[in-house]
Scaffold this motif. Structure first.
Motif, short mmCIF file in Angstrom:
data_model
loop_
_atom_site.label_atom_id
_atom_site.label_comp_id
_atom_site.label_asym_id
_atom_site.label_seq_id
_atom_site.Cartn_x
_atom_site.Cartn_y
_atom_site.Cartn_z
N LEU A 120 0.80 -1.22 0.00
CA LEU A 120 0.00 0.00 0.00
C LEU A 120 0.84 1.27 0.00
O LEU A 120 0.37 2.33 -0.44
CB LEU A 120 -0.91 0.00 1.23
CG LEU A 120 -1.85 1.17 1.45
CD1 LEU A 120 -2.96 1.15 0.42
CD2 LEU A 120 -2.43 1.12 2.86
N TYR A 121 2.08 1.22 0.50
CA TYR A 121 2.86 2.43 0.77
C TYR A 121 3.44 3.03 -0.52
O TYR A 121 3.71 2.30 -1.47
CB TYR A 121 4.01 2.09 1.72
CG TYR A 121 3.61 1.68 3.11
CD1 TYR A 121 2.29 1.77 3.54
CD2 TYR A 121 4.54 1.17 4.00
CE1 TYR A 121 1.93 1.38 4.82
CE2 TYR A 121 4.20 0.78 5.28
CZ TYR A 121 2.89 0.89 5.69
OH TYR A 121 2.53 0.49 6.95
N PRO A 122 3.63 4.39 -0.52
CA PRO A 122 3.53 5.33 0.59
C PRO A 122 2.09 5.76 0.87
O PRO A 122 1.20 5.59 0.03
CB PRO A 122 4.35 6.53 0.09
CG PRO A 122 4.16 6.51 -1.39
CD PRO A 122 4.12 5.05 -1.75
N THR A 123 1.91 6.38 2.07
CA THR A 123 0.57 6.76 2.50
C THR A 123 0.42 8.26 2.71
O THR A 123 -0.62 8.70 3.18
CB THR A 123 0.20 6.06 3.81
OG1 THR A 123 1.05 6.54 4.85
CG2 THR A 123 0.34 4.55 3.68
N THR A 124 1.45 9.05 2.37
CA THR A 124 1.40 10.49 2.68
C THR A 124 1.51 11.32 1.41
O THR A 124 2.55 11.93 1.16
CB THR A 124 2.53 10.84 3.65
OG1 THR A 124 3.79 10.39 3.10
CG2 THR A 124 2.34 10.21 5.00
N THR A 147 6.58 -7.12 5.05
CA THR A 147 5.64 -6.36 4.22
C THR A 147 4.24 -6.89 4.46
O THR A 147 4.04 -7.81 5.26
CB THR A 147 6.04 -6.39 2.73
OG1 THR A 147 5.26 -5.40 2.03
CG2 THR A 147 5.83 -7.75 2.10
N LYS A 148 3.25 -6.28 3.78
CA LYS A 148 1.85 -6.60 4.06
C LYS A 148 1.05 -6.66 2.78
O LYS A 148 1.32 -5.92 1.83
CB LYS A 148 1.22 -5.53 4.96
CG LYS A 148 2.02 -5.14 6.18
CD LYS A 148 1.33 -4.05 6.96
CE LYS A 148 2.26 -3.35 7.92
NZ LYS A 148 3.18 -2.41 7.23
N VAL A 149 0.03 -7.51 2.80
CA VAL A 149 -0.95 -7.55 1.72
C VAL A 149 -2.14 -6.70 2.13
O VAL A 149 -2.65 -6.83 3.26
CB VAL A 149 -1.38 -9.01 1.40
CG1 VAL A 149 -1.88 -9.74 2.64
CG2 VAL A 149 -2.46 -9.03 0.32
N ALA A 150 -2.58 -5.82 1.25
CA ALA A 150 -3.67 -4.89 1.58
C ALA A 150 -5.00 -5.62 1.69
O ALA A 150 -5.25 -6.61 1.00
CB ALA A 150 -3.76 -3.80 0.52
N GLY A 151 -5.85 -5.11 2.56
CA GLY A 151 -7.21 -5.62 2.69
C GLY A 151 -8.15 -4.89 1.75
O GLY A 151 -7.72 -4.18 0.84
N PRO A 152 -9.45 -5.03 1.96
CA PRO A 152 -10.44 -4.43 1.06
C PRO A 152 -10.54 -2.92 1.20
O PRO A 152 -10.16 -2.35 2.21
CB PRO A 152 -11.75 -5.10 1.49
CG PRO A 152 -11.54 -5.45 2.93
CD PRO A 152 -10.09 -5.80 3.04
N GLY A 153 -11.04 -2.28 0.13
CA GLY A 153 -11.40 -0.87 0.23
C GLY A 153 -10.61 0.09 -0.63
O GLY A 153 -10.99 1.25 -0.74
N ARG A 154 -9.51 -0.38 -1.25
CA ARG A 154 -8.74 0.50 -2.12
C ARG A 154 -9.02 0.11 -3.57
O ARG A 154 -8.54 -0.94 -4.02
CB ARG A 154 -7.24 0.39 -1.82
CG ARG A 154 -6.87 0.82 -0.41
CD ARG A 154 -7.06 2.31 -0.21
NE ARG A 154 -7.01 2.68 1.20
CZ ARG A 154 -7.34 3.87 1.66
NH1 ARG A 154 -7.75 4.80 0.81
NH2 ARG A 154 -7.28 4.15 2.94
N PRO A 155 -9.76 0.91 -4.31
CA PRO A 155 -10.18 0.52 -5.66
C PRO A 155 -9.03 0.18 -6.60
O PRO A 155 -9.19 -0.63 -7.51
CB PRO A 155 -10.95 1.76 -6.17
CG PRO A 155 -11.35 2.49 -4.94
CD PRO A 155 -10.29 2.23 -3.92
N TYR A 156 -7.88 0.80 -6.40
CA TYR A 156 -6.75 0.58 -7.30
C TYR A 156 -5.91 -0.64 -6.90
O TYR A 156 -4.91 -0.95 -7.55
CB TYR A 156 -5.86 1.83 -7.38
CG TYR A 156 -5.40 2.37 -6.04
CD1 TYR A 156 -4.22 1.93 -5.44
CD2 TYR A 156 -6.15 3.34 -5.37
CE1 TYR A 156 -3.80 2.43 -4.21
CE2 TYR A 156 -5.73 3.85 -4.15
CZ TYR A 156 -4.56 3.40 -3.59
OH TYR A 156 -4.15 3.90 -2.37
#
Length: 347
Positions: free
Chosen positions: A52-56, A87-96
């Protein structure tokens, strides 16, 4: 720098973990590499990132760039074996990200392969579920959290499918250990029970927010950590910079996270101001840097595996790393207890 064992894995991680979510937006590649070089000189061996990163700010255009920056550093320095890489796998909610859908076995396969390519490595040491499909109370969701709405018939199967896939990744050598993030005591225990029943990878850690303003982990999750050897990887130990004192009295430094993200993920509310003012005053009364006091408090918690720090400048990084040498006096601890009773949940 001290080192802790990650769960029951035998993997040793530094008590400070270098967070990376500003790399590729607030920080350039050169600045990120400078931070990495300095942190490793000071004994840090642990890096935390996410697809998911970066977040800023969060952006479809920059999504994945942080992992690429880390991959460039690993290749340039040739230090992969010296690094514990999470690192991490993103969960739901990010359309891209996979059309915003829930975490699935198929999505995990896509995510890990893409992360490994960006990170320029064959494996990650710790692979984490960034947030659960069923929802959670973190990121200011405690005010609307309602687990009664969760589908009991579906949730258990969902968790088992995810854990099965994580087991496949461990067998394939792509992942050494697995962890959770933004999860609950029930969710963590459910994963542990399934792992024991089915011979699947055991949760080694849980990455949740923890700081002087947000101490939900002190309750059920700390008990789980004690009995199940699941350590906390604490993110936002400075509450997104609030506990440094730099935002007091309405200040909004140019280029700061508050100037970019608006409300610091819901943390910047009138309720936090008196609490932050109290903690900053306590630190200064005892001649301590407020950021170092906040991090030192986290480091001393018995359930802590590692504290994840994030910095946008070398000055901030050096200050934060200096917390490892700070032992809080009983007077400071008593002051923290007093303030926590006054402001138990200000964000």
């Amino acid at each position: 720098m001290r080192y802790n064992t990650l769960g029951r894995t035998g993997i040793k991680v530094s008590e400070i973990c270098l967070g990376t979510m500003t790399w590729g937006s607030q920080n350039s590649t050169a600045e990120a590499h400078e931070q990495l070089d300095h942190a490793f000189e000071k004994g840090v061996n642990f890096i935390d990132t996410a697809e998911l990163y970066p977040t800023t700010p969060l952006s479809s255009e920059t999504y994945g760039n942080t992992e690429s920056i880390i991959g460039e550093w690993l290749t340039k320095r040739g230090r992969r074996d010296d690094v514990v890489l999470a690192t991490k796998v993103a969960g739901p909610g990010r359309p891209y990200i996979r059309d915003g859908g829930p975490t699935t076995p198929e999505g995990i396969d896509q995510a890990i392969d893409a992360s490994l390519k960006r990170l320029k490595t064959d494996y990650v040491d710790l692979y984490q579920i960034h947030w659960p499909n069923r929802g959670h109370y973190h990121f200011r969701n405690a005010w609307s959290y309602d687990p009664a709405k969760q589908d009991k018939a579906h949730v258990a199967g969902d968790l088992k499918a995810i854990l099965d896939k994580l087991g496949d990744l461990v067998k394939a050598g792509k992942v050494r250990a697995v962890g959770l993030s933004n999860d609950t005591a029930w969710g963590t225990m459910k994963f542990i029970n399934m792992a024991e029943q089915h011979g699947l990878p055991r949760v080694a850690s849980i990455q949740n927010e923890y700081n002087l303003l947000y101490r939900a982990y002190d309750l059920d999750l700390s008990e789980l950590s004690h009995h199940e050897d699941v350590g906390l990887l604490a993110y936002s130990p400075l509450a997104a910079g609030l506990l440094s004192g730099k935002y007091l009295d309405g200040a909004k430094p140019k280029g700061s996270r508050l100037a970019i993200n608006g409300d610091l993920g819901g943390r910047f509310t009138p309720h936090q101001e008196p609490a932050v003012a109290g903690y900053v005053a306590l630190a200064r009364e005892h001649g301590i840097d407020p950021s170092q006091m906040a991090i030192a408090f986290c480091l001393a918690r018995p359930f802590m595996a590692s504290v994840i720090i994030g910095a946008t400048s070398m000055e901030q990084l050096k200050t934060d790393l200096g917390a490892v040498d700070l032992k809080l006096s009983q007077d400071v601890i008593n002051g923290i207890r007093r303030l926590h009773r006054l402001y138990p949940m200000p964000i």
